[in-house]
Design an enzyme around this catalytic site. Structure first.
Site, PDB file in Angstrom:
ATOM      1  N   VAL A  76      -0.338  -4.564   3.996  1.00 54.11           N
ATOM      2  CA  VAL A  76       0.921  -3.983   4.451  1.00 54.11           C
ATOM      3  C   VAL A  76       1.085  -2.622   3.786  1.00 54.11           C
ATOM      4  O   VAL A  76       0.978  -2.504   2.560  1.00 54.11           O
ATOM      5  CB  VAL A  76       2.116  -4.892   4.094  1.00 54.11           C
ATOM      6  CG1 VAL A  76       3.432  -4.257   4.527  1.00 54.11           C
ATOM      7  CG2 VAL A  76       1.948  -6.277   4.718  1.00 54.11           C
ATOM      8  N   VAL A 103      -1.891  -7.807   0.345  1.00 57.29           N
ATOM      9  CA  VAL A 103      -1.624  -6.719  -0.577  1.00 57.29           C
ATOM     10  C   VAL A 103      -0.619  -5.800   0.111  1.00 57.29           C
ATOM     11  O   VAL A 103      -0.572  -5.735   1.349  1.00 57.29           O
ATOM     12  CB  VAL A 103      -2.934  -5.972  -0.965  1.00 57.29           C
ATOM     13  CG1 VAL A 103      -3.544  -5.294   0.235  1.00 57.29           C
ATOM     14  CG2 VAL A 103      -2.705  -4.983  -2.083  1.00 57.29           C
ATOM     15  N   CYS A 104       0.218  -5.145  -0.672  1.00 58.03           N
ATOM     16  CA  CYS A 104       1.208  -4.229  -0.116  1.00 58.03           C
ATOM     17  C   CYS A 104       1.203  -2.951  -0.944  1.00 58.03           C
ATOM     18  O   CYS A 104       1.273  -3.004  -2.171  1.00 58.03           O
ATOM     19  CB  CYS A 104       2.586  -4.879  -0.140  1.00 58.03           C
ATOM     20  SG  CYS A 104       3.876  -3.882   0.632  1.00 58.03           S
ATOM     21  N   TYR A 105       1.098  -1.833  -0.254  1.00 54.21           N
ATOM     22  CA  TYR A 105       1.074  -0.524  -0.916  1.00 54.21           C
ATOM     23  C   TYR A 105       2.202   0.347  -0.394  1.00 54.21           C
ATOM     24  O   TYR A 105       2.556   0.281   0.784  1.00 54.21           O
ATOM     25  CB  TYR A 105      -0.216   0.232  -0.600  1.00 54.21           C
ATOM     26  CG  TYR A 105      -1.484  -0.433  -1.023  1.00 54.21           C
ATOM     27  CD1 TYR A 105      -1.901  -0.425  -2.343  1.00 54.21           C
ATOM     28  CD2 TYR A 105      -2.312  -1.049  -0.081  1.00 54.21           C
ATOM     29  CE1 TYR A 105      -3.087  -1.021  -2.732  1.00 54.21           C
ATOM     30  CE2 TYR A 105      -3.506  -1.643  -0.461  1.00 54.21           C
ATOM     31  CZ  TYR A 105      -3.889  -1.621  -1.785  1.00 54.21           C
ATOM     32  OH  TYR A 105      -5.062  -2.214  -2.155  1.00 54.21           O
TER      33      TYR A 105
END
Length: 124
Positions: A76, A103-105
């Site tokens: 994401v 994973v989210c950045y």
């Protein structure tokens, strides 16, 4: 053997890439922007944008003979990590059990001024 997957129920690629590629029983779905494929419009809120991204992912999953239960990994991208909670409120409506790895950045900008983009890997 590599197979290109395309759904007319998801937006066309905004660059030189495929919506998805299937190889060896694994489906790699390119990052989906919150573009409504029927209108070409991007909703205003993070909630509506997250839902549209995941609807686009769903259309591609179905085209490949899969559904959300086949998803093993999501990436994401958010333009504001302050939207993390609101994005999660929508995300859990699509992934209700056996959550995929994720994973989210936070990124500085996304195409088309989007607030969110979601990339997905699924296993058939």
């Amino acid at each position: 053997m590599k197979k290109v997957i395309h759904s007319d129920n998801a937006p066309k690629a905004v660059g030189p890439y495929s919506q998805a590629i299937e190889v060896g029983g694994v489906l790699y779905i390119s990052g989906q922007l919150p573009v409504n494929p029927a209108t070409g419009l991007v909703p205003d809120t993070i909630e509506a944008q997250t839902a549209q991204c995941l609807e686009n992912v769903g259309a591609i999953l179905r085209e490949a003979g899969c559904d959300y239960s086949n998803v093993v990994k999501s990436t994401v991208l958010l333009d504001d990590m302050g939207d993390f909670g609101k994005m999660n409120e929508v995300y859990v409506q699509y992934y209700t059990t056996d959550m995929p790895a994720r994973v989210c950045y936070e990124v500085s900008r996304l195409p088309l001024g989007a607030k969110v983009e979601i990339e997905t890997i699924a296993y058939k």
